[in-house]
Write an enzyme that holds these catalytic residues in place. Structure first.
Site, short mmCIF file in Angstrom:
data_model
loop_
_atom_site.label_atom_id
_atom_site.label_comp_id
_atom_site.label_asym_id
_atom_site.label_seq_id
_atom_site.Cartn_x
_atom_site.Cartn_y
_atom_site.Cartn_z
N LYS A 7 -2.16 -0.63 -4.64
CA LYS A 7 -2.81 -1.09 -3.40
C LYS A 7 -4.00 -2.01 -3.69
O LYS A 7 -4.27 -2.93 -2.92
CB LYS A 7 -3.26 0.11 -2.57
CG LYS A 7 -2.12 0.98 -2.07
CD LYS A 7 -1.35 0.32 -0.96
CE LYS A 7 -0.16 1.16 -0.49
NZ LYS A 7 0.70 0.44 0.46
N GLU A 56 -5.77 0.42 7.88
CA GLU A 56 -5.02 1.64 8.14
C GLU A 56 -4.71 2.25 6.79
O GLU A 56 -4.70 1.56 5.78
CB GLU A 56 -3.72 1.31 8.87
CG GLU A 56 -2.52 0.93 7.96
CD GLU A 56 -2.68 -0.38 7.21
OE1 GLU A 56 -3.61 -1.14 7.54
OE2 GLU A 56 -1.90 -0.64 6.28
N SER A 94 4.07 3.24 -8.70
CA SER A 94 3.11 2.58 -7.81
C SER A 94 1.73 3.23 -7.84
O SER A 94 0.73 2.58 -7.57
CB SER A 94 3.66 2.56 -6.38
OG SER A 94 3.99 3.87 -5.97
C1 LIG Z 1 1.10 5.29 -4.50
C2 LIG Z 1 1.80 4.64 -3.36
N1 LIG Z 1 3.04 4.18 -3.54
C3 LIG Z 1 3.73 3.59 -2.55
C4 LIG Z 1 3.21 3.48 -1.28
C5 LIG Z 1 4.06 2.88 -0.21
O1 LIG Z 1 3.67 1.60 0.20
P1 LIG Z 1 4.45 0.31 -0.22
O2 LIG Z 1 5.89 0.52 0.13
O3 LIG Z 1 3.83 -0.77 0.59
O4 LIG Z 1 4.27 0.09 -1.67
C6 LIG Z 1 1.92 3.93 -1.03
C7 LIG Z 1 1.34 3.81 0.31
O5 LIG Z 1 0.40 4.35 0.71
C8 LIG Z 1 1.21 4.53 -2.10
O6 LIG Z 1 -0.04 4.99 -1.90
#
Ligand SMILES: Cc1ncc(COP(=O)(O)O)c(C=O)c1O
Lengths: 254, 411
Positions: B86, B108, B377
């Protein structure tokens, strides 16, 4: 008769027109029916009936809650369209639908417009559909003699206002201030300058909404706008004092 | 993109008139930034000094051996500052906010990671900061709420609707239309009105650019497959973008299967039969909605994936068949998480663990000289309450009970 002419006829007799807002299915269609009868009897000139949506992005807490409760109570779009037809056939004032674009999109734009026309609906307000994204919507509305009512905001530039005027019909809905529905607006110098810009940009009648609460507010708009819009205020009134309180309130406004 | 802001049939900018002018300015600024090589360099410098970019690509040798198939590589967005991808988007938008001269940011947040990143950026750049978070998510992600507040952000629990991510987005929009003159809305994923999908995707593309170089260096050739979880789709777009024009690389997005696709309690928009085309929250995509167009309640153990819509860019890639979509259930997620901790000493976020599930299903089917990349992520520390609860961990429970007893003496 089309919406703009209907309003102009009414403007011959009144210094300022009143438009009210109700959320369909909230608290119930039965209550909607009674509230509308009271509004019409008290001399309201136009009513916007909001078809509830689960994500009403431009609405403040009062109308947001009304949307959610209407949906939770089981209000379907088909119920709203049937009710709209009943109101338009019962009362001799123009009725509009206000809703968010997804409701129309999911129903099918063509089918929605045709049903609205057959029901005798005169206009549509869709706050999340700018003309850039609404080519089909604008075309279908006009083909069905329904006025697509466009919105001006204090942040709209003069150029943007003229552009919007070219796409809209019926009247222009001038949002009185930045923000969402419900909070009180101030009608000071800045507001007057804004309204003068609105007036210069279009020949359509001007309605002013967002946070209009009482006679003082309506009086402040006389001579500057053609129509005052009362939204959250009557919804709250019904919540607190029931439908019977609406008539006397409307009569007190002008 | 064909029509302005559209990706195939999806996207657009369905915004109220109050925001029109601000979007004009945002679009202009974004175009300027895109065409200014110095801007991208400034972004890279910031991310390599304030955060730890490039993040490593870790060869998970134990997991690779365990599954006996493809070589598994993990792209370590957990090592990015604030613990998730993020921050890539947020720091980029922060630089844009400086250029636009606004003084306040709002956001948000679902999992709290985007809110965390935004609060961090606001502290560093000296902006006022308000974060909207569904009440349900405040409960699920308490540690992140604590840190956001400590960094000076105001966290507002949203009690409307389903009290999750979509409701936090609505609340942020309501704030934005009220305070548009001095405020920028730092949108957290590749959704929402144009230019957000493209802009967030641009900042996140740094993930795939690095991964591309790293896999060539470490493995010697392109990966066979890349896996990413998909909430809004920003980490997925981030890792996919560089590989979109490499036809031999298969791209797999993993959605939240919740209690299972057949139960209806999930957040799978593209791989279930439950979504349909719609327009909400400023853009057109596949939404989990009923026949009237009312949004449905979604479910996932991972707050960050618990969302009714999905990136218009991914909806287009799905329609074109370029990205394959799968779902992982809450249960599968817990066992993939357990295995990854035990075998590699790495704790993925619950969101990221969805990508691990699908990779683990497919790794054994590939040969040992092929490589796959899992985009991790974020890190799982933030989920300690949810994970401990799901594992029904006895010593954790004891600790909480004891701590509560200690606190109850004060009151
Ligand atoms: C660690 C993590 N992975 C994935 C996501 C999902 O979001 P996005 O699909 O935009 O990567 C989030 C969203 O809050 C997140 O905190």
């Amino acid at each position: 008769m089309q919406l703009e002419q209907q309003l102009r006829e009414r403007l011959k007799q009144k210094e300022i027109l009143l438009m009210t807002h109700i959320v369909l299915g909230y608290p119930s269609f039965e209550a909607n029916r009674e509230v509308i009868a009271q509004m019409v009897a008290a001399g309201v000139d136009c009513i916007e009936m909001q078809i509830p949506f689960s994500e009403p992005m431009a609405d403040g807490p009062v109308i947001l809650k009304a949307n959610q409760q209407a949906i939770t109570a089981g209000t379907r779009v088909s119920n709203c369209l049937a009710f709209g037809a009943e109101m338009a056939a019962t009362h001799d004032i123009p009725f509009l639908y206000m809703t968010y674009y997804n409701i129309i999109f999911k129903y099918g734009e063509q089918a929605f417009m045709e049903e609205a026309r057959q029901a005798g609906i005169k206009g549509l307000i869709v706050p999340d559909l700018p003309p850039e994204e609404g080519a089909d919507y604008l075309r279908l509305a006009k083909e069905n003699e329904i006025a697509p009512i466009l919105i001006y905001a204090p942040t709209s530039t003069d150029k943007r206002m003229s552009e919007l005027a070219g796409h809209g019909a019926g009247f222009i809905y001038c949002v009185a201030r930045r923000g969402v529905t419900g909070t009180k607006s101030e009608f000071g110098e800045e507001f007057n300058t804004y309204l003068a810009r609105c007036r210069a940009a279009t020949t359509l009648p001007l309605a002013v909404g967002f946070g209009i609460q009482d006679r003082e507010d309506v009086t402040a708009l006389k001579g500057k706008a053609d129509m005052a819009v009362i939204g959250s205020r009557t919804i709250k009134l019904v919540e607190e004092h029931g439908p019977a309180a609406v008539g006397p309130f409307i009569s007190s406004l002008r | 993109m064909n029509k302005k802001g559209f990706f195939g049939n999806w996207g657009g900018a369905y915004i109220p008139e109050i925001l029109f002018q601000t979007f004009q300015e945002l679009n202009t600024e974004f175009e300027r930034c895109k065409n200014d090589p110095d801007f991208w360099q400034q972004y890279i410098d910031l991310m390599s000094t304030y955060s730890c970019r490039p993040t490593p690509l870790t060869h998970a040798s134990n997991l690779s051996r365990y599954f006996g198939g493809a070589q598994i590589y993990i792209k370590r967005e957990d090592l990015n500052h604030t613990g998730a991808h993020k921050a890539n988007n947020v720091m980029g938008q922060g630089l844009m906010v400086q250029r636009m001269g606004k003084k306040r940011v709002i956001a948000e947040t679902g999992a709290g990671q985007h809110g965390m990143a935004t609060a961090t950026m606001a502290a560093k750049f000296g902006f006022d900061c308000t974060i909207y978070m569904g009440e349900e998510d405040v409960r699920r992600q308490r540690p992140n709420v604590f840190w956001m507040e400590k960094m000076g952000a105001q966290v507002i629990p949203v009690t409307d609707g389903s009290r999750t991510l979509k409701d936090a987005i609505n609340a942020a929009f309501r704030d934005w239309v009220t305070n548009v003159d001095n405020t920028h809305y730092v949108f957290g994923t590749v959704c929402g009105p144009h230019p957000f999908p493209e802009m967030v995707g641009w900042f996140q593309s740094i993930i795939g650019m690095e991964a591309h170089k790293q896999i060539l260096k470490q493995h010697g050739r392109m990966p066979a497959r890349i896996y990413a979880c998909v909430g809004g789709g920003s980490n997925a777009m981030g890792v996919f973008k560089r590989f979109l024009n490499e036809p031999e690389v298969e791209l797999i997005g993993v959605e939240a299967g919740g209690h299972g696709l057949q139960t209806g309690a999930h957040a799978a928009r593209l791989c279930s039969q439950d979504a349909s085309a719609g327009v909400a929250q400023g853009y057109k995509t596949m939404f989990l909605q009923d026949d009237d167009g009312q949004m449905k309640d979604t479910h996932s153990v991972a707050a960050g994936l618990d969302y009714v819509g999905v990136s218009p860019i991914l909806a287009d890639l799905w329609e074109q068949g370029r990205v394959r979509f799968e779902a992982a259930t809450d249960k599968e997620v817990m066992s993939a998480l357990d295995l990854t901790m035990k075998k590699e000493g790495i704790i993925p976020a619950l969101e990221s663990a969805h990508a691990f599930v699908q990779a683990f299903k497919e790794a054994p089917l590939l040969s040992g000289d092929e490589a796959i990349i899992i985009n991790m992520s974020g890190r799982g520390d933030k989920d300690i309450f949810t994970i401990a609860h799901a594992f029904d961990d006895p010593s954790w429970k004891e600790f909480i009970i004891e701590r509560a007893r200690e606190y109850s003496h004060y009151s």
